[in-house]
Design an enzyme around this catalytic site. Structure first.
Site, PDB file in Angstrom:
ATOM      1  N   GLU A 149      -0.287 -34.751  29.433  1.00 28.38           N
ATOM      2  CA  GLU A 149      -1.270 -33.658  29.317  1.00 28.38           C
ATOM      3  C   GLU A 149      -2.402 -34.672  28.979  1.00 28.38           C
ATOM      4  OE1 GLU A 149       0.635 -31.619  26.046  1.00 28.38           O
ATOM      5  OE2 GLU A 149       1.744 -30.232  27.300  1.00 28.38           O
TER       6      GLU A 149
ATOM      7  N   GLN B 255       7.184  16.611   9.764  1.00 25.21           N
ATOM      8  CA  GLN B 255       5.620  15.474   9.859  1.00 25.21           C
ATOM      9  C   GLN B 255       5.206  15.991  10.471  1.00 25.21           C
ATOM     10  OE1 GLN B 255       7.252  12.670   9.300  1.00 25.21           O
ATOM     11  NE2 GLN B 255       9.319  14.296   8.787  1.00 25.21           N
TER      12      GLN B 255
ATOM     13  N   HIS C 150      -0.412 -38.710  21.446  1.00 28.27           N
ATOM     14  CA  HIS C 150       0.598 -38.352  21.118  1.00 28.27           C
ATOM     15  C   HIS C 150       1.677 -39.687  21.482  1.00 28.27           C
ATOM     16  CE1 HIS C 150      -1.704 -34.492  20.551  1.00 28.27           C
ATOM     17  NE2 HIS C 150      -0.736 -33.822  20.249  1.00 28.27           N
TER      18      HIS C 150
ATOM     19  N   GLU D 294       6.950   6.491  16.468  1.00 30.91           N
ATOM     20  CA  GLU D 294       7.451   5.918  15.103  1.00 30.91           C
ATOM     21  C   GLU D 294       9.326   6.534  14.978  1.00 30.91           C
ATOM     22  OE1 GLU D 294       5.585   8.248  11.568  1.00 30.91           O
ATOM     23  OE2 GLU D 294       6.146   6.251  11.041  1.00 30.91           O
ATOM     24  N   HIS D 295       8.856   8.390  14.705  1.00 32.38           N
ATOM     25  CA  HIS D 295      10.607   8.720  14.843  1.00 32.38           C
ATOM     26  C   HIS D 295      10.591   9.524  16.375  1.00 32.38           C
ATOM     27  CE1 HIS D 295       8.482   9.337  11.078  1.00 32.38           C
ATOM     28  NE2 HIS D 295       9.424   8.224  10.322  1.00 32.38           N
TER      29      HIS D 295
ATOM     30  N   ASP E  46      12.901  10.251   5.727  1.00 32.96           N
ATOM     31  CA  ASP E  46      11.843   9.454   5.560  1.00 32.96           C
ATOM     32  C   ASP E  46      12.416   8.896   3.824  1.00 32.96           C
ATOM     33  OD1 ASP E  46      10.442   9.946   6.870  1.00 32.96           O
ATOM     34  OD2 ASP E  46      10.363  12.102   6.491  1.00 32.96           O
TER      35      ASP E  46
ATOM     36  N   HIS F 149       1.992  15.909   7.327  1.00 27.29           N
ATOM     37  CA  HIS F 149       1.268  14.839   6.762  1.00 27.29           C
ATOM     38  C   HIS F 149       0.194  14.555   6.803  1.00 27.29           C
ATOM     39  CE1 HIS F 149       4.896  12.779   5.470  1.00 27.29           C
ATOM     40  NE2 HIS F 149       5.824  12.570   6.782  1.00 27.29           N
TER      41      HIS F 149
ATOM     42  N   TYR G   5       1.067  -0.895   0.219  1.00 27.65           N
ATOM     43  CA  TYR G   5      -0.043   0.487  -0.297  1.00 27.65           C
ATOM     44  C   TYR G   5       0.698   0.966   0.157  1.00 27.65           C
ATOM     45  CZ  TYR G   5      -3.591   3.510   0.573  1.00 27.65           C
ATOM     46  OH  TYR G   5      -4.380   4.416   0.551  1.00 27.65           O
TER      47      TYR G   5
ATOM     48  N   ASN H 277      -3.107   6.369   6.126  1.00 23.80           N
ATOM     49  CA  ASN H 277      -3.952   7.123   6.819  1.00 23.80           C
ATOM     50  C   ASN H 277      -4.601   5.821   8.854  1.00 23.80           C
ATOM     51  OD1 ASN H 277      -6.060   6.069   6.185  1.00 23.80           O
ATOM     52  ND2 ASN H 277      -6.483   8.393   4.838  1.00 23.80           N
TER      53      ASN H 277
HETATM   54  N1  LIG Z   1       3.756   5.363   9.750  1.00 17.65           N
HETATM   55  C1  LIG Z   1       4.011   5.071   8.632  1.00 17.65           C
HETATM   56  O1  LIG Z   1       5.180   4.872   7.899  1.00 17.65           O
HETATM   57  C2  LIG Z   1       3.912   5.985   7.413  1.00 17.65           C
HETATM   58  C3  LIG Z   1       4.736   6.811   6.117  1.00 17.65           C
HETATM   59  C4  LIG Z   1       4.450   7.350   4.970  1.00 17.65           C
HETATM   60  C5  LIG Z   1       2.694   7.682   5.420  1.00 17.65           C
HETATM   61  N2  LIG Z   1       2.244   7.904   6.362  1.00 17.65           N
HETATM   62  C6  LIG Z   1       0.848   8.590   7.119  1.00 17.65           C
HETATM   63  O2  LIG Z   1       0.074   7.601   5.935  1.00 17.65           O
HETATM   64  C7  LIG Z   1      -0.838   8.795   5.635  1.00 17.65           C
HETATM   65  C8  LIG Z   1      -1.068   9.084   4.733  1.00 17.65           C
HETATM   66  O3  LIG Z   1      -2.928   9.578   4.399  1.00 17.65           O
HETATM   67  P1  LIG Z   1      -3.237  10.158   3.228  1.00 17.65           P
HETATM   68  O4  LIG Z   1      -5.038  10.198   3.396  1.00 17.65           O
HETATM   69  O5  LIG Z   1      -2.020  11.214   2.455  1.00 17.65           O
HETATM   70  O6  LIG Z   1      -3.625   9.571   2.035  1.00 17.65           O
HETATM   71  P2  LIG Z   1      -4.209   7.400   2.559  1.00 17.65           P
HETATM   72  O7  LIG Z   1      -3.455   6.850   0.927  1.00 17.65           O
HETATM   73  O8  LIG Z   1      -3.551   6.394   3.329  1.00 17.65           O
HETATM   74  O9  LIG Z   1      -5.347   7.562   2.440  1.00 17.65           O
HETATM   75  C9  LIG Z   1      -6.667   7.683   1.220  1.00 17.65           C
HETATM   76  C10 LIG Z   1      -7.244   7.290   1.096  1.00 17.65           C
HETATM   77  O10 LIG Z   1      -8.457   7.491   2.353  1.00 17.65           O
HETATM   78  C11 LIG Z   1      -9.864   6.817   2.531  1.00 17.65           C
HETATM   79  N3  LIG Z   1     -10.545   7.928   2.715  1.00 17.65           N
HETATM   80  C12 LIG Z   1     -10.557   9.157   3.389  1.00 17.65           C
HETATM   81  N4  LIG Z   1     -11.397   9.782   3.651  1.00 17.65           N
HETATM   82  C13 LIG Z   1     -12.020   8.171   4.387  1.00 17.65           C
HETATM   83  C14 LIG Z   1     -13.010   8.352   4.836  1.00 17.65           C
HETATM   84  N5  LIG Z   1     -13.629   9.792   5.534  1.00 17.65           N
HETATM   85  N6  LIG Z   1     -13.670   7.314   5.331  1.00 17.65           N
HETATM   86  C15 LIG Z   1     -13.002   5.904   5.066  1.00 17.65           C
HETATM   87  N7  LIG Z   1     -11.686   6.293   4.187  1.00 17.65           N
HETATM   88  C16 LIG Z   1     -11.722   7.533   3.354  1.00 17.65           C
HETATM   89  C17 LIG Z   1      -9.846   7.355   1.076  1.00 17.65           C
HETATM   90  O11 LIG Z   1     -10.499   6.011   0.019  1.00 17.65           O
HETATM   91  C18 LIG Z   1      -8.349   7.600  -0.038  1.00 17.65           C
HETATM   92  O12 LIG Z   1      -7.887   6.526  -0.821  1.00 17.65           O
HETATM   93  C19 LIG Z   1      -0.292   9.974   6.397  1.00 17.65           C
HETATM   94  O13 LIG Z   1      -1.478  10.235   7.615  1.00 17.65           O
HETATM   95  C20 LIG Z   1       0.706   9.983   7.009  1.00 17.65           C
HETATM   96  O14 LIG Z   1       1.237  10.604   8.209  1.00 17.65           O
HETATM   97  C21 LIG Z   1       2.860   7.084   7.321  1.00 17.65           C
HETATM   98  N1  LIG Z   2       7.122  10.698   7.765  1.00 13.52           N
HETATM   99  C1  LIG Z   2       6.665   8.951   7.032  1.00 13.52           C
HETATM  100  C2  LIG Z   2       5.915   8.367   7.705  1.00 13.52           C
HETATM  101  O1  LIG Z   2       7.004   7.383   7.835  1.00 13.52           O
HETATM  102  C3  LIG Z   2       7.267   9.277   5.645  1.00 13.52           C
HETATM  103  C4  LIG Z   2       7.488   9.703   4.877  1.00 13.52           C
HETATM  104  C5  LIG Z   2       7.582   9.938   3.556  1.00 13.52           C
HETATM  105  N2  LIG Z   2       7.257  10.631   2.864  1.00 13.52           N
HETATM  106  C6  LIG Z   2       7.588  11.764   3.540  1.00 13.52           C
HETATM  107  N3  LIG Z   2       7.754  11.136   4.938  1.00 13.52           N
HETATM  108 ZN   LIG Z   3       7.840  12.204   6.460  1.00  8.52          ZN
END
Ligand SMILES: NC(=O)c1ccc[n+]([C@@H]2O[C@H](COP(=O)([O-])OP(=O)(O)OC[C@H]3O[C@@H](n4cnc5c(N)ncnc54)[C@H](O)[C@@H]3O)[C@@H](O)[C@H]2O)c1
Ligand SMILES: N[C@H](CO)Cc1c[nH]c[nH+]1
Ligand SMILES: [Zn+2]
Length: 435
Positions: free
Chosen positions: A416, A259, A421, A328-329, A362, A262, A127, A214
């Protein structure tokens, strides 16, 4: 804008309960994603397309991206971005190649061995987020460890983008092409996770799904765990910084903002024993946020319940706080940062000193940026080659070694109340227990 939590004096016993965390948690999002996943289970691609229309505003004819679109994106990629991606891949590959496991055989008794064989999963769904921002860097962080683990079948999915004819963002397609992956789907959110878990007419089911996303993506992974394997939950990004009075407030503020950029649910937490640093960082945040491109998103993230400045009495208490938070970080911006970092127990990744900011990790450090969030770093690791492997024990005993084990197996089986067995061994020796 950012709140303060004053823990000077004495730290509470249940530290976790007073530390900042998001209001909309994964548990709360489960109810929203459950019907989406059920729908994909029963109606396959039609449901994926329908939820894509609902959440991403795109009417898809098909979810699978044509292979020529993947290759075209690479041909049209900005050369500077291509160069950066290639170097990111080179560094990540070096780090992840070193994580490969070798099979280990242990001789337990004469004639009796156990081999731990490392076997990659057959098919993985990766993903790559693409809602508020798009993440070609996450293509690298997912695909490289899967390839180094030897996974045979890799499919990438990322949300359909209205501005790009319903395809995932071209930089994501280009990163896939650079890495030799041409099975790509235009789906995001819970529907994409369900597509990999149950399979659809267009997308064969996968054994494992990995990657950040997300809160809805994290909730779908939690819900479907078992139907499909998952990596650690990697939800909205978090940064914690443990800093003392030697830290530079301009750099600390910049890293918190990096961060917070995001997601409105992203968490930015400063833990410090210096009131002066706290005040200077607050002032810097005001100044820098005003100049930021994503000012609204950052402001909401910093003002949210998940972010804050935590005041403590010293670095020792600071370490207890960051361990309880399990970010996370985690950046260490203190005097003798390496020694302090060596004492950290709970964090997805630790960034030591002023020249190792999270943004480097990142994109280009070589480390993986798909890391556990929401406190999961106290029990889970970030994405690695290990995430794509299963350790299979292969047991080989000869007749004498089995004979030598029989009396003890029978004793334990009787204890047991599972005598069949023991009988399974005795049957090999004409029902006599070998002496
Ligand atoms: N922890 C990590 O390693 C890491 C790394 C990179 C990014 N991130 C995180 O990933 C996340 C990316 O989020 P994003 O939103 O930009 O993209 P995403 O691809 O995670 O989510 C987008 C999708 O969420 C769904 N969505 C949106 N609103 C919704 C709702 N109300 N109900 C149900 N589904 C819904 C939609 O289908 C959409 O395609 C950010 O929170 C970022 O901080 C985490
Ligand atoms: N900080 C995010 C979660 O580890 C990863 C990322 C991708 N691009 C920028 N930042
Ligand atoms: Zn980042």
């Amino acid at each position: 804008m950012i709140s303060r939590i004053d823990l000077r004096g004495s730290l509470p016993g249940d530290l976790r309960s007073v530390l900042p965390r998001a209001e909309l948690d994964v548990e709360a999002a489960l109810d929203k994603v459950r019907p989406i996943c059920e729908d994909v289970r029963h109606r396959g691609s039609a449901a994926v397309r329908e939820h894509t229309s609902r959440f991403d505003g795109v009417e898809l004819e098909r979810v699978r991206v044509p292979v020529d679109a993947v290759h075209r994106a690479l041909a049209e990629l900005d050369p500077a971005v291509r160069d950066a991606l290639e170097e990111s891949i080179r560094r990540a590959r070096a780090v992840h190649r070193a994580q490969r496991r070798t099979d280990v055989t242990t001789q337990v008794v004469p004639g009796g061995t156990v081999t731990e064989r490392w076997v990659p999963v057959d098919r993985v769904g990766l993903y790559v987020p693409g809602g508020r921002a798009v993440y070609p860097s996450s293509v690298v962080m997912n695909v490289v460890p899967a390839q180094e683990a030897g996974v045979g079948s890799l499919a990438v999915t990322s949300p359909a983008q209205k501005d790009f004819g319903g395809l995932p963002h071209p930089s994501i397609l280009a990163a896939c092409a650079l890495l030799g992956v041409d099975e790509v789907y235009a789906a995001g959110g819970a529907q994409a996770i369900a597509m990999f878990a149950y399979g659809t007419e267009e997308c064969p089911r996968a054994d494992l799904v990995t990657g950040p996303g997300n809160v809805y993506v994290a909730a779908a992974k939690r819900l479907l765990k078992g139907v499909i394997g998952i990596d650690a939950e990697a939800g909205p990004t978090e940064i914690a910084i443990l800093a003392d009075g030697t830290a530079d407030p301009v750099e600390v503020a910049a890293d918190l903002i990096s961060q917070a950029e995001h997601d409105t649910l992203a968490a930015a937490v400063l833990v410090t024993d210096s009131v002066r640093l706290a005040e200077d960082v607050e002032a810097e945040l005001k100044a820098q946020v005003a100049r930021a491109r994503h000012v609204e998103r950052i402001t909401e993230a910093l003002a949210g319940r998940q972010s804050g400045i935590v005041l403590v009495d010293g670095v020792d208490d600071g370490l207890k706080v960051v361990d309880a938070y399990a970010a996370e970080h985690l950046e260490i911006q203190t005097a003798d940062a390496a020694a302090v970092a060596a004492r950290v127990r709970n964090a997805g990744a630790v960034f030591v000193g002023r020249y190792a900011p999270v943004s480097l990790g990142d994109y280009l450090a070589g480390s993986n940026h798909v890391l556990p969030t929401g406190g999961c770093a106290c029990h889970s690791s970030g994405l690695s080659v290990q995430s794509f492997l299963r350790g299979v024990h292969v047991v080989e005993y000869d007749r004498d070694a089995l004979a030598e084990a029989t009396a003890r197996v029978v004793a334990l089986a009787e204890a047991e109340d599972l005598p069949a067995h023991g009988a399974a061994l005795k049957a090999r020796f004409d029902w006599e227990i070998p002496s």
